[in-house]
Design an enzyme around this catalytic site. Sequence first.
Site, PDB file in Angstrom:
ATOM      1  N   ASP A  62       0.803  -1.223   0.000  1.00 23.84           N
ATOM      2  CA  ASP A  62       0.000   0.000   0.000  1.00 23.84           C
ATOM      3  C   ASP A  62       0.842   1.283   0.000  1.00 23.84           C
ATOM      4  OD1 ASP A  62      -2.889  -0.808   0.237  1.00 23.84           O
ATOM      5  OD2 ASP A  62      -2.107  -1.938   1.941  1.00 23.84           O
ATOM      6  N   GLU A  67      -0.092   9.495   1.696  1.00 26.72           N
ATOM      7  CA  GLU A  67      -0.766  10.400   2.632  1.00 26.72           C
ATOM      8  C   GLU A  67      -0.797   9.827   4.046  1.00 26.72           C
ATOM      9  OE1 GLU A  67      -4.670  12.989   2.346  1.00 26.72           O
ATOM     10  OE2 GLU A  67      -5.187  10.876   2.496  1.00 26.72           O
ATOM     11  N   ASP A  68      -0.734   8.486   4.154  1.00 28.78           N
ATOM     12  CA  ASP A  68      -0.958   7.888   5.474  1.00 28.78           C
ATOM     13  C   ASP A  68       0.224   7.915   6.443  1.00 28.78           C
ATOM     14  OD1 ASP A  68      -3.674   7.402   5.092  1.00 28.78           O
ATOM     15  OD2 ASP A  68      -3.194   5.696   3.808  1.00 28.78           O
ATOM     16  N   ARG A  87       1.638  -2.027   6.856  1.00 31.21           N
ATOM     17  CA  ARG A  87       1.892  -0.642   6.454  1.00 31.21           C
ATOM     18  C   ARG A  87       2.820   0.087   7.408  1.00 31.21           C
ATOM     19  NH1 ARG A  87      -2.384   3.081   3.857  1.00 31.21           N
ATOM     20  NH2 ARG A  87      -0.380   3.748   3.064  1.00 31.21           N
ATOM     21  N   ARG A 135      -7.837   2.998  12.403  1.00 32.67           N
ATOM     22  CA  ARG A 135      -6.420   3.266  12.131  1.00 32.67           C
ATOM     23  C   ARG A 135      -5.820   4.358  13.036  1.00 32.67           C
ATOM     24  NH1 ARG A 135      -5.145   1.293   6.942  1.00 32.67           N
ATOM     25  NH2 ARG A 135      -6.605  -0.382   6.462  1.00 32.67           N
ATOM     26  N   HIS A 165     -11.179   5.761   6.521  1.00 34.68           N
ATOM     27  CA  HIS A 165     -10.587   7.011   7.017  1.00 34.68           C
ATOM     28  C   HIS A 165     -11.594   8.176   7.012  1.00 34.68           C
ATOM     29  CE1 HIS A 165      -6.475   5.362   5.570  1.00 34.68           C
ATOM     30  NE2 HIS A 165      -6.404   5.449   6.877  1.00 34.68           N
ATOM     31  N   ILE A 246      -8.682  -1.036  -3.758  1.00 34.26           N
ATOM     32  CA  ILE A 246      -8.061  -1.288  -2.442  1.00 34.26           C
ATOM     33  C   ILE A 246      -8.206  -0.033  -1.551  1.00 34.26           C
ATOM     34  CG2 ILE A 246      -6.522  -3.176  -3.063  1.00 34.26           C
ATOM     35  CD1 ILE A 246      -4.273  -1.071  -3.393  1.00 34.26           C
ATOM     36  N   CYS A 252      -5.189  10.200  -0.946  1.00 37.36           N
ATOM     37  CA  CYS A 252      -4.235   9.200  -0.425  1.00 37.36           C
ATOM     38  C   CYS A 252      -2.937   9.152  -1.198  1.00 37.36           C
ATOM     39  CB  CYS A 252      -4.797   7.790  -0.511  1.00 37.36           C
ATOM     40  SG  CYS A 252      -6.512   7.644  -0.269  1.00 37.36           S
TER      41      CYS A 252
HETATM   42  C1  CIR Z   1      -5.229   0.746   3.328  1.00 37.30           C
HETATM   43  O1  CIR Z   1      -6.163   0.025   3.666  1.00 37.30           O
HETATM   44  O2  CIR Z   1      -4.464   1.215   4.157  1.00 37.30           O
HETATM   45  C2  CIR Z   1      -5.031   1.043   1.859  1.00 37.30           C
HETATM   46  N1  CIR Z   1      -5.425  -0.086   1.092  1.00 37.30           N
HETATM   47  C3  CIR Z   1      -5.813   2.276   1.436  1.00 37.30           C
HETATM   48  C4  CIR Z   1      -5.305   3.542   2.048  1.00 37.30           C
HETATM   49  C5  CIR Z   1      -6.049   4.747   1.618  1.00 37.30           C
HETATM   50  N2  CIR Z   1      -5.489   5.924   2.188  1.00 37.30           N
HETATM   51  C6  CIR Z   1      -6.153   7.034   2.464  1.00 37.30           C
HETATM   52  O3  CIR Z   1      -7.367   7.072   2.341  1.00 37.30           O
HETATM   53  N3  CIR Z   1      -5.466   8.049   2.930  1.00 37.30           N
END
Ligand code: CIR
Length: 257
Positions: A62, A67-68, A87, A135, A165, A246, A252
């Site tokens: 991922d 962004e995460d 992650r 998360r 999110h 996904i 993101c």
């Molecule tokens: C996840 O589940 O972490 C990734 N497949 C998707 C992350 C999406 N990120 C976001 O909305 N900032």
Amino acid sequence: MFTRAITRKPCKALIDGISTGQFCEGTPDYENAVRQHDRYVETLRSLGLDVTDLDADERYPDSCFVEDPAVVMERCAVITNPAKASRNGEKDEIISTIRKFYQDDQIFSIEAPGTMEGGDVMRVGDHFYVGLSDRTNEEGARQFNEIVTKFGYTSSTVPVTEGLHLKDFVIYLENRNMLVTAVMNDMPAFRDFNRFVIDPDELYAINSLNINGTVLVPQDCPKTRKIIEALGYPVIPMDTSEFKKIDGSLTCLSLRF
Ligand code: CIR
């Protein structure tokens, strides 16, 4: 005004990305994801951003969702602590790039037991709404608040009850305008904004992305596009169908600052 962005190319392991299926089912097609990502980067560049597009990292399926693992702002940067084991290591990979743009005394980290992911952080002026989700936990939000208040920002928390999110369910478009789900529309925290409730058929379009006044909107979401255009924003439709499988959407795929 944003002048820079950081992105990361999708990796082949993208097919193993985490999915709740909140937007749609399916396995991403790598080649098509690369094309869609290239177009995303080109679009940010066409809007004047200096984009640092990092190499793909096969260890983290991922990892294109940059962004995460960090939250960036003018006066500091916060390295988050992604909740999912697959992650979590992304935080150690983003930091070297963050160091190119921030001094050491401007870079902070969310530490365990705190967890946080940038998809849960929505900025409105100098205030950050932090979604409490699967998360991002209370402790992560508390540490974030402690960090940003030192730099003159504020933050508060909002429950995320509908899926992944915060920014999948509410997005700030600037000028007091927000796209929301029916649930977020009832949230006291957002009472004073101009709220536009998005048709559940177009849930994915809530996560539209305002880059300096131009709004990137997922393609094939005509109702949402009409709302955004009626507000006076120029719109660029974007195809992110491979990332959608996904749970990935427009915000993101970049860090903007
Ligand atoms: C996840 O589940 O972490 C990734 N497949 C998707 C992350 C999406 N990120 C976001 O909305 N900032």
